[in-house]
Motif scaffolding. Sequence first.
Motif, PDB file in Angstrom:
ATOM      1  N   GLU A  34      53.813 -11.639  35.642  1.00 28.92           N
ATOM      2  CA  GLU A  34      53.249 -10.995  36.824  1.00 28.92           C
ATOM      3  C   GLU A  34      52.246  -9.918  36.425  1.00 28.92           C
ATOM      4  OE1 GLU A  34      55.885  -9.702  39.898  1.00 28.92           O
ATOM      5  OE2 GLU A  34      57.382 -11.183  39.321  1.00 28.92           O
ATOM      6  N   ASP A  35      51.126  -9.904  37.148  1.00 33.76           N
ATOM      7  CA  ASP A  35      50.126  -8.858  36.942  1.00 33.76           C
ATOM      8  C   ASP A  35      50.546  -7.583  37.659  1.00 33.76           C
ATOM      9  OD1 ASP A  35      48.571 -10.629  35.569  1.00 33.76           O
ATOM     10  OD2 ASP A  35      47.003 -10.792  37.080  1.00 33.76           O
ATOM     11  N   GLU A  36      50.242  -6.466  37.046  1.00 33.49           N
ATOM     12  CA  GLU A  36      50.392  -5.181  37.713  1.00 33.49           C
ATOM     13  C   GLU A  36      49.037  -4.799  38.285  1.00 33.49           C
ATOM     14  OE1 GLU A  36      52.310  -1.950  35.736  1.00 33.49           O
ATOM     15  OE2 GLU A  36      53.831  -3.257  34.859  1.00 33.49           O
ATOM     16  N   CYS A  37      49.046  -4.169  39.438  1.00 32.69           N
ATOM     17  CA  CYS A  37      47.820  -3.705  40.082  1.00 32.69           C
ATOM     18  C   CYS A  37      47.455  -2.353  39.468  1.00 32.69           C
ATOM     19  CB  CYS A  37      48.050  -3.586  41.587  1.00 32.69           C
ATOM     20  SG  CYS A  37      46.634  -2.949  42.479  1.00 32.69           S
ATOM     21  N   CYS A  38      46.370  -2.318  38.734  1.00 29.55           N
ATOM     22  CA  CYS A  38      45.925  -1.114  38.021  1.00 29.55           C
ATOM     23  C   CYS A  38      44.671  -0.576  38.691  1.00 29.55           C
ATOM     24  CB  CYS A  38      45.647  -1.445  36.564  1.00 29.55           C
ATOM     25  SG  CYS A  38      47.078  -2.120  35.684  1.00 29.55           S
ATOM     26  N   ALA A  39      44.787   0.596  39.295  1.00 26.86           N
ATOM     27  CA  ALA A  39      43.670   1.192  40.039  1.00 26.86           C
ATOM     28  C   ALA A  39      43.041   2.319  39.238  1.00 26.86           C
ATOM     29  CB  ALA A  39      44.151   1.727  41.383  1.00 26.86           C
ATOM     30  N   THR A  40      41.723   2.328  39.197  1.00 35.85           N
ATOM     31  CA  THR A  40      40.966   3.429  38.604  1.00 35.85           C
ATOM     32  C   THR A  40      40.284   4.168  39.746  1.00 35.85           C
ATOM     33  OG1 THR A  40      40.576   2.200  36.562  1.00 35.85           O
ATOM     34  CG2 THR A  40      39.117   4.070  36.999  1.00 35.85           C
ATOM     35  N   VAL A  41      40.505   5.468  39.818  1.00 39.20           N
ATOM     36  CA  VAL A  41      39.908   6.300  40.859  1.00 39.20           C
ATOM     37  C   VAL A  41      38.850   7.178  40.206  1.00 39.20           C
ATOM     38  CG1 VAL A  41      40.326   8.073  42.609  1.00 39.20           C
ATOM     39  CG2 VAL A  41      42.054   6.315  42.178  1.00 39.20           C
ATOM     40  N   GLU A  42      37.642   7.129  40.773  1.00 38.42           N
ATOM     41  CA  GLU A  42      36.548   7.977  40.301  1.00 38.42           C
ATOM     42  C   GLU A  42      36.239   8.992  41.397  1.00 38.42           C
ATOM     43  OE1 GLU A  42      32.313   7.293  38.137  1.00 38.42           O
ATOM     44  OE2 GLU A  42      32.691   6.046  39.893  1.00 38.42           O
ATOM     45  N   LEU A  43      36.393  10.259  41.078  1.00 40.60           N
ATOM     46  CA  LEU A  43      36.103  11.335  42.023  1.00 40.60           C
ATOM     47  C   LEU A  43      34.678  11.794  41.763  1.00 40.60           C
ATOM     48  CD1 LEU A  43      39.498  13.222  41.676  1.00 40.60           C
ATOM     49  CD2 LEU A  43      38.835  11.522  43.385  1.00 40.60           C
ATOM     50  N   SER A  44      33.779  11.527  42.722  1.00 46.60           N
ATOM     51  CA  SER A  44      32.359  11.687  42.444  1.00 46.60           C
ATOM     52  C   SER A  44      31.685  12.869  43.125  1.00 46.60           C
ATOM     53  CB  SER A  44      31.615  10.395  42.777  1.00 46.60           C
ATOM     54  OG  SER A  44      32.031   9.866  43.995  1.00 46.60           O
ATOM     55  N   THR A  45      32.393  13.623  43.939  1.00 43.39           N
ATOM     56  CA  THR A  45      31.771  14.792  44.571  1.00 43.39           C
ATOM     57  C   THR A  45      32.533  16.050  44.154  1.00 43.39           C
ATOM     58  OG1 THR A  45      33.146  14.681  46.558  1.00 43.39           O
ATOM     59  CG2 THR A  45      31.061  13.440  46.596  1.00 43.39           C
ATOM     60  N   HIS A  46      31.901  17.199  44.358  1.00 39.79           N
ATOM     61  CA  HIS A  46      32.566  18.472  44.044  1.00 39.79           C
ATOM     62  C   HIS A  46      33.798  18.651  44.921  1.00 39.79           C
ATOM     63  CE1 HIS A  46      29.519  19.757  41.262  1.00 39.79           C
ATOM     64  NE2 HIS A  46      28.563  19.543  42.158  1.00 39.79           N
ATOM     65  N   GLU A  47      33.698  18.223  46.178  1.00 34.35           N
ATOM     66  CA  GLU A  47      34.825  18.311  47.103  1.00 34.35           C
ATOM     67  C   GLU A  47      36.013  17.498  46.583  1.00 34.35           C
ATOM     68  OE1 GLU A  47      35.645  17.291  51.809  1.00 34.35           O
ATOM     69  OE2 GLU A  47      34.104  16.166  50.735  1.00 34.35           O
ATOM     70  N   ALA A  48      35.754  16.291  46.109  1.00 31.89           N
ATOM     71  CA  ALA A  48      36.812  15.436  45.576  1.00 31.89           C
ATOM     72  C   ALA A  48      37.390  16.030  44.291  1.00 31.89           C
ATOM     73  CB  ALA A  48      36.276  14.035  45.319  1.00 31.89           C
ATOM     74  N   GLN A  49      36.532  16.547  43.430  1.00 33.37           N
ATOM     75  CA  GLN A  49      37.006  17.179  42.192  1.00 33.37           C
ATOM     76  C   GLN A  49      37.907  18.375  42.490  1.00 33.37           C
ATOM     77  OE1 GLN A  49      36.781  16.323  39.003  1.00 33.37           O
ATOM     78  NE2 GLN A  49      35.534  14.513  39.363  1.00 33.37           N
ATOM     79  N   ALA A  50      37.589  19.105  43.552  1.00 33.49           N
ATOM     80  CA  ALA A  50      38.408  20.269  43.932  1.00 33.49           C
ATOM     81  C   ALA A  50      39.804  19.843  44.378  1.00 33.49           C
ATOM     82  CB  ALA A  50      37.713  21.055  45.043  1.00 33.49           C
ATOM     83  N   LYS A  51      39.936  18.623  44.884  1.00 29.80           N
ATOM     84  CA  LYS A  51      41.230  18.116  45.336  1.00 29.80           C
ATOM     85  C   LYS A  51      41.905  17.224  44.294  1.00 29.80           C
ATOM     86  CE  LYS A  51      40.338  18.323  50.266  1.00 29.80           C
ATOM     87  NZ  LYS A  51      40.548  17.635  51.542  1.00 29.80           N
ATOM     88  N   ARG A  52      41.378  17.207  43.086  1.00 31.70           N
ATOM     89  CA  ARG A  52      41.874  16.295  42.051  1.00 31.70           C
ATOM     90  C   ARG A  52      43.369  16.457  41.797  1.00 31.70           C
ATOM     91  NH1 ARG A  52      39.295  14.032  36.651  1.00 31.70           N
ATOM     92  NH2 ARG A  52      41.194  13.212  35.741  1.00 31.70           N
ATOM     93  N   ALA A  53      43.854  17.675  41.667  1.00 31.10           N
ATOM     94  CA  ALA A  53      45.274  17.880  41.380  1.00 31.10           C
ATOM     95  C   ALA A  53      46.141  17.310  42.497  1.00 31.10           C
ATOM     96  CB  ALA A  53      45.565  19.363  41.169  1.00 31.10           C
TER      97      ALA A  53
END
Length: 122
Positions: A34-53
């Motif tokens: 069985e394959d596992e679903c592996c997601a890569t998330v790219e945070l591309s704005t300053h707003e997203a980076q601020a919410k990274r944690a």
Amino acid sequence: ITPSLSSFSPRHYGLAPSGAAVAVVGLRVASEHEDECCATVELSTHEAQAKRAEIEGTFLVACSKAVSKGSKPDRVRFATIPRNFKGAIQVPDLKASWKAEVAASASGGDDGGAKRQRRGVE
């Protein structure tokens, strides 16, 4: 799966649609059947980076409650999504990055700055 997670992420975390991109690959990690679903998330704005944690700490749990069973990722990492000059996701490179991360985590190695989570493991 990718469109479902791509629309969920900005909406759930109150980000602009361009704030977070998600790319998904299936890999055989824990089982040879069985394959596992592996997601890569790219945070591309300053707003997203601020919410990274916040996003790193809650992404898998939030997905398990908000997306369909078939769209739930088993693993997630936060890193740059490899793209070609036209912006298309380079799936072979993405799979290679995931395989390297899985191998590094199995051997206890460094993850190169990417953050990983696995569903059911905190």
